[in-house]
Design a protein around this motif. Structure first.
Motif, mmCIF file in Angstrom:
data_model
loop_
_atom_site.group_PDB
_atom_site.id
_atom_site.type_symbol
_atom_site.label_atom_id
_atom_site.label_comp_id
_atom_site.label_asym_id
_atom_site.label_seq_id
_atom_site.Cartn_x
_atom_site.Cartn_y
_atom_site.Cartn_z
ATOM 1 N N UNK A 55 5.629 -2.643 -0.368
ATOM 2 C CA UNK A 55 5.563 -3.586 0.743
ATOM 3 C C UNK A 55 4.326 -3.211 1.542
ATOM 4 N N UNK A 56 3.350 -4.110 1.569
ATOM 5 C CA UNK A 56 2.119 -3.849 2.314
ATOM 6 C C UNK A 56 2.353 -4.015 3.807
ATOM 7 N N UNK A 57 1.741 -3.150 4.580
ATOM 8 C CA UNK A 57 1.624 -3.317 6.025
ATOM 9 C C UNK A 57 0.393 -2.547 6.442
ATOM 10 N N UNK A 58 -0.637 -3.286 6.847
ATOM 11 C CA UNK A 58 -1.933 -2.697 7.191
ATOM 12 C C UNK A 58 -2.440 -1.820 6.047
ATOM 13 N N UNK A 59 -2.263 -2.317 4.832
ATOM 14 C CA UNK A 59 -2.688 -1.621 3.626
ATOM 15 C C UNK A 59 -1.511 -1.395 2.697
ATOM 16 N N UNK A 60 -1.811 -1.118 1.430
ATOM 17 C CA UNK A 60 -0.737 -0.957 0.447
ATOM 18 C C UNK A 60 -0.058 0.409 0.533
ATOM 19 N N UNK A 62 1.189 3.775 -1.267
ATOM 20 C CA UNK A 62 0.551 4.565 -2.320
ATOM 21 C C UNK A 62 1.550 5.535 -2.932
ATOM 22 N N UNK A 63 1.511 5.626 -4.254
ATOM 23 C CA UNK A 63 2.304 6.612 -4.981
ATOM 24 C C UNK A 63 1.367 7.769 -5.315
ATOM 25 N N UNK A 75 -2.148 6.174 -6.571
ATOM 26 C CA UNK A 75 -2.421 4.804 -6.944
ATOM 27 C C UNK A 75 -1.772 3.870 -5.925
ATOM 28 N N UNK A 76 -2.449 2.783 -5.562
ATOM 29 C CA UNK A 76 -1.822 1.821 -4.650
ATOM 30 C C UNK A 76 -0.740 1.028 -5.373
ATOM 31 N N UNK A 77 0.277 0.643 -4.621
ATOM 32 C CA UNK A 77 1.365 -0.178 -5.158
ATOM 33 C C UNK A 77 1.412 -1.462 -4.346
ATOM 34 N N UNK A 78 1.088 -2.558 -4.986
ATOM 35 C CA UNK A 78 1.042 -3.849 -4.298
ATOM 36 C C UNK A 78 2.377 -4.574 -4.408
ATOM 37 N N UNK A 79 2.408 -5.858 -4.112
ATOM 38 C CA UNK A 79 3.641 -6.623 -4.011
ATOM 39 C C UNK A 79 4.423 -6.860 -5.284
ATOM 40 N N UNK A 118 9.726 2.817 -6.805
ATOM 41 C CA UNK A 118 9.276 3.374 -8.083
ATOM 42 C C UNK A 118 10.302 3.094 -9.162
ATOM 43 N N UNK A 119 9.841 2.573 -10.285
ATOM 44 C CA UNK A 119 10.703 2.303 -11.447
ATOM 45 C C UNK A 119 10.729 3.517 -12.369
ATOM 46 N N UNK A 120 9.599 4.017 -12.745
ATOM 47 C CA UNK A 120 9.562 5.168 -13.659
ATOM 48 C C UNK A 120 8.279 5.939 -13.483
#
Length: 120
Positions: A55-60, A62-63, A75-79, A118-120
């Motif tokens: 869920x982005x808020x003022x940027x993505x 990150x994992x 890595x960024x995690x987007x929608x 996170x899925x996996x």
């Protein structure tokens, strides 16, 4: 996320999510870390892939991935759900752990909330 090596705290936080590729996720709604114990005999060079969305808020969201306490990458995690590379690791035989961390939480009441799934 169905790997038996996840630590007890992470397994306890897992949640069903119908839109997730395999139906179960590990939600991060505040900063945290999930630890995966790897098999002692697993050795070699591996690309570390993270399947996640954020869920982005003022940027993505990150994992960030760690091997023990050493940062492998982030890595960024987007929608939408995506499989992303967090880096490469060189594994030796013996005890070892990978961790996925959510470290860039952001929340502002009435405006937004950054979260990682996170899925996996």
């Amino acid at each position: 996320m169905h790997e038996e090596g996840w630590d007890e705290a992470s397994r306890g936080r897992m949640a069903a999510r119908p839109d997730a590729p395999e139906g179960k996720i590990l939600p991060f709604t505040s900063p945290g870390r999930a630890v995966l114990r790897l098999p002692d005999d697993l050795a070699g060079t591996f690309e570390v892939l993270v399947e996640a969305r954020g869920d982005d808020f003022e940027g993505p969201a990150e994992a960030t991935v760690y091997l023990g306490e050493e940062r492998v990458g982030k890595t960024p995690a987007y929608g939408g759900w995506a499989l992303m590379s967090a880096g490469t690791v060189e594994l030796a035989t013996g005890p070892k752990q990978l961790a996925v961390a959510f470290e860039n939480d952001r929340y502002e009441k009435g405006k937004g909330d950054r979260n990682l799934y996170v899925e996996a």
